[in-house]
Enzyme design. Structure first.
Site, PDB file in Angstrom:
ATOM      1  N   SER A 144       0.832  -0.902   0.367  1.00  0.00           N
ATOM      2  CA  SER A 144      -0.038  -0.010  -0.254  1.00  0.00           C
ATOM      3  C   SER A 144       0.659   0.966   0.271  1.00  0.00           C
ATOM      4  O   SER A 144       2.235   1.161   0.746  1.00  0.00           O
ATOM      5  CB  SER A 144      -0.601  -0.118   1.267  1.00  0.00           C
ATOM      6  OG  SER A 144      -1.403   1.308   1.363  1.00  0.00           O
ATOM      7  N   TYR A 159      -2.225  -0.316   9.990  1.00  0.00           N
ATOM      8  CA  TYR A 159      -2.459  -0.486   8.754  1.00  0.00           C
ATOM      9  C   TYR A 159      -1.362  -0.497   7.951  1.00  0.00           C
ATOM     10  O   TYR A 159      -0.550  -1.534   6.868  1.00  0.00           O
ATOM     11  CB  TYR A 159      -3.454   0.480   7.558  1.00  0.00           C
ATOM     12  CG  TYR A 159      -3.467  -0.205   6.355  1.00  0.00           C
ATOM     13  CD1 TYR A 159      -4.050  -1.530   5.982  1.00  0.00           C
ATOM     14  CD2 TYR A 159      -3.505   0.657   5.724  1.00  0.00           C
ATOM     15  CE1 TYR A 159      -4.502  -1.819   4.220  1.00  0.00           C
ATOM     16  CE2 TYR A 159      -3.076   0.567   3.729  1.00  0.00           C
ATOM     17  CZ  TYR A 159      -4.398  -0.924   3.859  1.00  0.00           C
ATOM     18  OH  TYR A 159      -4.058  -0.685   2.365  1.00  0.00           O
TER      19      TYR A 159
END
Length: 253
Positions: A144, A159
């Site tokens: 990501s 995350y």
């Protein structure tokens, strides 16, 4: 297809997290099948205990990537249904924006269990079959932009940490598995129009975000899938250990 062999003609692929029709995983599965692959789709949303049945180039299998036993069982079913494994795409994941001062330990642990440990669990279970593949096996993991820029937006520190771990894990896999003929690469999406992002920003913030992206828009699941197709196919035969940014220039570094 028009009769021309696809980029994945005859290859057998596993894609995790492909049940949501609006997600990146579903776009990967659709593109892989269009390019000639047969695909086992592993997702927690599918019923437990269902037999693997190939139809229209795919079979759907229950798998909770955070549980070792579930991954091992799903991989065994997938191997039997496909006849082997040539490509693995670790796409399954979750996201949350909880800031560190509000972040409970159980939420942190769950994020790591699904995004990072889940990538390990499926990879470890699939590795013997990948090593047996005669067709230049490939692993593609989903990182990501949050891992590259320190979270923010819809991803909190947990995350970012989980996806940063995925990126480092991918690079280590490339070093360890390269001599055995297995390539491992990573894709780092930016803001992609999926259920994880749509409607989450508000109109004013969304327009402001788009203005900060050189391409002036969010990406589509299909555009992420196209990058993954490149890394899964022989077009990238001399690429391993790389991270491909798919974010419209949002993170230029």
């Amino acid at each position: 297809m028009d009769g021309t062999p696809g980029l994945l003609a005859g290859k057998r692929a596993i894609v995790t997290g492909g049940a949501n029709p609006r997600g990146i995983g579903a776009a990967i599965v659709e593109l892989f099948i269009a390019q000639g692959a047969t695909v086992a789709v592993l997702d927690q949303a599918y019923p437990e205990g269902a037999a693997a049945a190939l139809a229209a180039g795919r079979c759907n299998l229950h798998c909770d990537v955070s549980r070792t036993a579930s991954c091992e069982a799903a991989i065994e079913q997938a191997k039997a249904a496909l006849g082997g494994i040539d490509v693995l795409v670790n796409n399954a994941g979750i996201v949350a924006a909880t800031r560190i001062w509000d972040l409970p330990e159980d939420e942190f642990r769950r994020m790591i269990e699904v995004n990072l440990t889940g990538t390990y669990n499926v990879t470890h279970a699939a590795l013997p079959a990948l090593l047996d593949s005669p067709r230049q096996p490939a692993i593609v993991n989903l990182g990501s932009t949050a891992a590259l820029r320190g979270g923010g937006l819809l991803g909190g520190s947990h995350y970012a940490a989980s996806k940063g771990g995925v990126i480092s894990f991918t690079k280590a896999l490339a070093r360890e598995l390269g001599p055995r003929g297995v390539r491992a690469n990573c894709v780092a999406p930016g803001i992609i129009e999926t259920d994880m992002t749509l409607g989450k920003f508000g109109e004013n913030w969304e327009q402001e975000l788009k203005q900060g992206i050189p391409l002036q828009r969010f990406g589509s699941p299909a555009e992420v899938a196209q990058a993954i197709l490149f890394l899964a196919s022989d077009l990238s035969s001399y690429s391993t250990g790389i991270v491909v940014d798919v974010n419209g220039g949002f993170h230029i570094h």
